[in-house]
Design an enzyme around this catalytic site. Structure first.
Site, PDB file in Angstrom:
ATOM      1  N   LEU A   1       0.841  -1.197   0.000  1.00 10.99           N
ATOM      2  CA  LEU A   1       0.000   0.000   0.000  1.00 10.99           C
ATOM      3  C   LEU A   1       0.870   1.240   0.000  1.00 10.99           C
ATOM      4  O   LEU A   1       1.968   1.251   0.577  1.00 10.99           O
ATOM      5  CB  LEU A   1      -0.930  -0.005   1.218  1.00 10.99           C
ATOM      6  CG  LEU A   1      -1.850  -1.217   1.349  1.00 10.99           C
ATOM      7  CD1 LEU A   1      -2.930  -0.962   2.391  1.00 10.99           C
ATOM      8  CD2 LEU A   1      -2.491  -1.603   0.022  1.00 10.99           C
TER       9      LEU A   1
ATOM     10  N   GLY B   1       1.130  -5.247   1.225  1.00 12.38           N
ATOM     11  CA  GLY B   1       0.067  -5.285   0.220  1.00 12.38           C
ATOM     12  C   GLY B   1       0.506  -5.953  -1.079  1.00 12.38           C
ATOM     13  O   GLY B   1      -0.325  -6.518  -1.792  1.00 12.38           O
TER      14      GLY B   1
ATOM     15  N   ASN C   1       4.506  -7.716   6.505  1.00  8.74           N
ATOM     16  CA  ASN C   1       5.402  -7.119   7.500  1.00  8.74           C
ATOM     17  C   ASN C   1       4.772  -5.940   8.239  1.00  8.74           C
ATOM     18  O   ASN C   1       5.478  -5.099   8.795  1.00  8.74           O
ATOM     19  CB  ASN C   1       6.687  -6.649   6.805  1.00  8.74           C
ATOM     20  CG  ASN C   1       6.416  -5.590   5.748  1.00  8.74           C
ATOM     21  OD1 ASN C   1       5.407  -5.654   5.056  1.00  8.74           O
ATOM     22  ND2 ASN C   1       7.294  -4.614   5.621  1.00  8.74           N
ATOM     23  N   GLU C   2       3.439  -5.865   8.255  1.00 10.27           N
ATOM     24  CA  GLU C   2       2.755  -4.698   8.811  1.00 10.27           C
ATOM     25  C   GLU C   2       3.230  -4.336  10.220  1.00 10.27           C
ATOM     26  O   GLU C   2       3.394  -3.162  10.547  1.00 10.27           O
ATOM     27  CB  GLU C   2       1.226  -4.920   8.831  1.00 10.27           C
ATOM     28  CG  GLU C   2       0.542  -4.684   7.499  1.00 10.27           C
ATOM     29  CD  GLU C   2       0.703  -5.818   6.495  1.00 10.27           C
ATOM     30  OE1 GLU C   2       1.381  -6.814   6.813  1.00 10.27           O
ATOM     31  OE2 GLU C   2       0.158  -5.708   5.390  1.00 10.27           O
TER      32      GLU C   2
HETATM   33  C1  LIG Z   1      -7.283  -2.502  17.511  1.00 11.35           C
HETATM   34  C2  LIG Z   1      -7.045  -3.200  16.226  1.00 11.35           C
HETATM   35  C3  LIG Z   1      -7.704  -2.502  15.094  1.00 11.35           C
HETATM   36  C4  LIG Z   1      -7.342  -3.145  13.795  1.00 11.35           C
HETATM   37  C5  LIG Z   1      -7.822  -2.316  12.690  1.00 11.35           C
HETATM   38  C6  LIG Z   1      -7.070  -2.654  11.460  1.00 11.35           C
HETATM   39  C7  LIG Z   1      -7.217  -1.553  10.488  1.00 11.35           C
HETATM   40  C8  LIG Z   1      -6.193  -1.609   9.414  1.00 11.35           C
HETATM   41  C9  LIG Z   1      -4.818  -1.175   9.807  1.00 11.35           C
HETATM   42  C10 LIG Z   1      -4.005  -0.660   8.677  1.00 11.35           C
HETATM   43  C11 LIG Z   1      -3.464  -1.726   7.790  1.00 11.35           C
HETATM   44  C12 LIG Z   1      -2.761  -1.122   6.650  1.00 11.35           C
HETATM   45  C13 LIG Z   1      -2.083  -2.144   5.826  1.00 11.35           C
HETATM   46  C14 LIG Z   1      -0.999  -1.837   5.131  1.00 11.35           C
HETATM   47  C15 LIG Z   1      -0.309  -2.787   4.278  1.00 11.35           C
HETATM   48  C16 LIG Z   1       0.831  -2.185   3.496  1.00 11.35           C
HETATM   49  O1  LIG Z   1       1.039  -2.575   2.383  1.00 11.35           O
HETATM   50  S1  LIG Z   1       1.771  -0.950   4.185  1.00 11.35           S
HETATM   51  C17 LIG Z   1       3.167  -0.755   3.126  1.00 11.35           C
HETATM   52  C18 LIG Z   1       4.264  -1.636   3.578  1.00 11.35           C
HETATM   53  N1  LIG Z   1       5.343  -1.618   2.643  1.00 11.35           N
HETATM   54  C19 LIG Z   1       6.610  -1.750   2.995  1.00 11.35           C
HETATM   55  O2  LIG Z   1       6.935  -1.920   4.144  1.00 11.35           O
HETATM   56  C20 LIG Z   1       7.634  -1.671   1.907  1.00 11.35           C
HETATM   57  C21 LIG Z   1       8.474  -0.456   2.044  1.00 11.35           C
HETATM   58  N2  LIG Z   1       9.425  -0.344   0.959  1.00 11.35           N
HETATM   59  C22 LIG Z   1      10.562  -1.058   0.895  1.00 11.35           C
HETATM   60  O3  LIG Z   1      10.860  -1.889   1.715  1.00 11.35           O
HETATM   61  C23 LIG Z   1      11.457  -0.771  -0.264  1.00 11.35           C
HETATM   62  O4  LIG Z   1      11.073   0.440  -0.839  1.00 11.35           O
HETATM   63  C24 LIG Z   1      11.440  -1.863  -1.360  1.00 11.35           C
HETATM   64  C25 LIG Z   1      12.128  -3.143  -0.840  1.00 11.35           C
HETATM   65  C26 LIG Z   1      10.026  -2.194  -1.800  1.00 11.35           C
HETATM   66  C27 LIG Z   1      12.226  -1.367  -2.589  1.00 11.35           C
HETATM   67  O5  LIG Z   1      13.510  -0.974  -2.200  1.00 11.35           O
HETATM   68  P1  LIG Z   1      14.364  -0.001  -3.149  1.00 11.35           P
HETATM   69  O6  LIG Z   1      14.303  -0.507  -4.533  1.00 11.35           O
HETATM   70  O7  LIG Z   1      15.694   0.134  -2.495  1.00 11.35           O
HETATM   71  O8  LIG Z   1      13.568   1.371  -3.168  1.00 11.35           O
HETATM   72  P2  LIG Z   1      13.539   2.506  -2.030  1.00 11.35           P
HETATM   73  O9  LIG Z   1      14.709   3.400  -2.232  1.00 11.35           O
HETATM   74  O10 LIG Z   1      13.376   1.889  -0.687  1.00 11.35           O
HETATM   75  O11 LIG Z   1      12.188   3.260  -2.377  1.00 11.35           O
HETATM   76  C28 LIG Z   1      12.113   4.144  -3.487  1.00 11.35           C
HETATM   77  C29 LIG Z   1      11.138   5.239  -3.129  1.00 11.35           C
HETATM   78  O12 LIG Z   1       9.840   4.659  -2.918  1.00 11.35           O
HETATM   79  C30 LIG Z   1       9.352   5.035  -1.630  1.00 11.35           C
HETATM   80  N3  LIG Z   1       8.518   3.932  -1.121  1.00 11.35           N
HETATM   81  C31 LIG Z   1       8.894   2.687  -0.870  1.00 11.35           C
HETATM   82  N4  LIG Z   1       7.854   1.943  -0.442  1.00 11.35           N
HETATM   83  C32 LIG Z   1       6.792   2.775  -0.417  1.00 11.35           C
HETATM   84  C33 LIG Z   1       5.414   2.587  -0.060  1.00 11.35           C
HETATM   85  N5  LIG Z   1       4.909   1.420   0.348  1.00 11.35           N
HETATM   86  N6  LIG Z   1       4.592   3.638  -0.162  1.00 11.35           N
HETATM   87  C34 LIG Z   1       5.067   4.854  -0.587  1.00 11.35           C
HETATM   88  N7  LIG Z   1       6.360   5.084  -0.935  1.00 11.35           N
HETATM   89  C35 LIG Z   1       7.210   4.050  -0.856  1.00 11.35           C
HETATM   90  C36 LIG Z   1      10.608   5.253  -0.815  1.00 11.35           C
HETATM   91  O13 LIG Z   1      10.323   6.044   0.309  1.00 11.35           O
HETATM   92  C37 LIG Z   1      11.492   5.938  -1.819  1.00 11.35           C
HETATM   93  O14 LIG Z   1      11.031   7.267  -1.923  1.00 11.35           O
HETATM   94  P3  LIG Z   1      12.038   8.484  -2.159  1.00 11.35           P
HETATM   95  O15 LIG Z   1      12.669   8.210  -3.476  1.00 11.35           O
HETATM   96  O16 LIG Z   1      13.023   8.427  -1.021  1.00 11.35           O
HETATM   97  O17 LIG Z   1      11.184   9.694  -2.119  1.00 11.35           O
END
Ligand SMILES: CCCCCCCCCCCC/C=C/CC(=O)SCCNC(=O)CCNC(=O)[C@H](O)C(C)(C)COP(=O)(O)OP(=O)(O)OC[C@H]1O[C@@H](n2cnc3c(N)ncnc32)[C@H](O)[C@@H]1OP(=O)(O)O
Length: 302
Positions: free
Chosen positions: A108, A153, A177-178
């Protein structure tokens, strides 16, 4: 033709579970854009579709650089492309993959969940639900050709597929990994994982937010096959051929039998699930956790 739980048996399209979902209808412009896909590629800015009508399949490539984070735009375009293929009887299967080197999908889009208002969070979450429901109950054979990192996601999307092929690269980790972000995977993320790898392994994987490297992902059943990077696409194609050798109606009814109860749990409580998400994500403590996580992602570079 017999009707089974709203499904027309005897025609190829057996069920359209989303047709009656609130908010599932597309706007007029989007509807006009539907139609037969044909042999030419189509798609949108963020979702490339390469159809092979003779084989009855299409390769769908997510193309939202740098990391295919699931923005509202990407989710919307994804659903539209999926619906086009679902509605065209030529197609029986989709290979889902990434056009962004090294990343299948970063999950996400954190920017959609940070610093926005409740109405935006609600709209965003509804779009996330919509994509999951459509993928999870798709009539088509879905094969994930995972050619990059696949967290959160991104992993969820791959788990909706019928089969997952992962490229053998230690950087291509996969998992929900949330908890590492200080957030909680919703029950339907959890259900999808449990249905794939079982309860005990899910419990450990979810609490610890484990991102499995390929060999471990294969061992726990998170993916079905690990192959050298240059063989991901060809393997996905041969797996597809095997799945397409099964008569559609029998396979589709079986898939529905396996998955419907899980999807129905969300369908029955979509609105309350949206409210839970909005309440949760709006908390100051959660916003802070997400900001810290984003900061760490950005620092990684510097
Ligand atoms: C009481 C109980 C109540 C319960 C209620 C429940 C209600 C719900 C709760 C909420 C649930 C929400 C669920 C969420 C699920 C998700 O999917 S959250 C997203 C999780 N994602 C990650 O952890 C991945 C993060 N990213 C990475 O690990 C790396 O970027 C990568 C391995 C994918 C790629 O690595 P690399 O190629 O080295 O690129 P980067 O340099 O890291 O990234 C480039 C660029 O992209 C930006 N970015 C990375 N990921 C995201 C993302 N997910 N969203 C937005 N942006 C992202 C990163 O910051 C870099 O940006 P800049 O270039 O620095 O600006």
């Amino acid at each position: 033709m017999a009707l089974v739980a709203g499904m027309r048996v005897g025609s190829r399209v057996l069920f359209r579970p989303w047709a009656w979902l609130p908010g599932a209808a597309l706007g007029r412009k989007e509807s006009a854009a539907r139609g037969r896909v044909g042999a030419r590629g189509f798609g949108s800015q963020r979702v490339l579709v390469e159809p092979d009508p003779a084989a009855g399949i299409a390769v769908m490539k997510l193309k939202s650089p740098p990391v295919n984070s699931l923005s509202l735009e990407l989710l919307t375009e994804f659903v539209i492309s999926l619906e086009k293929l679902e509605n065209d009887k030529t197609f029986r299967g989709i290979i889902l993959t990434s056009d962004c080197p090294g990343v299948f999908s970063a999950g996400l889009d954190l920017m959609e969940m940070c610093g926005k208002n409740p109405a935006h969070y609600a709209e965003y979450w509804k779009a996330v639900q919509e994509l999951w429901l459509r993928l999870y109950l798709s009539n088509l054979v879905l094969i994930a050709a995972i050619n990059g990192a696949c967290p959160a996601g991104g992993c969820l999307i791959s788990l909706t597929c019928d089969y997952r092929v992962l490229a053998d690269n230690p950087k291509y980790v996969i998992g929900l990994n949330e908890t590492l972000l200080g957030i909680v995977a919703p029950f339907w993320f959890k259900d999808t994982l449990v249905n794939t790898i079982g309860h005990r392994t899910s419990e450990r994987a979810l609490q610890l937010g484990i991102l499995f490297p390929p060999a471990e992902a294969l061992q726990v059943g998170m993916v079905d096959k690990v192959v050298p990077e240059d063989q991901v696409q060809s393997t996905a194609l041969s797996v597809m051929a095997q799945w397409l050798s099964i008569p559609d109606h029998a396979r589709q009814l079986t898939k529905n039998m396996m998955r419907k109860a899980t999807a129905d749990r969300l369908v029955k409580q979509r609105d309350s699930d949206i409210q839970n998400f909005v309440g949760f994500i709006s908390r100051d403590s959660i916003q802070k956790s997400l900001q810290v996580y984003l900061g760490k992602l950005r620092q990684k570079k510097g």
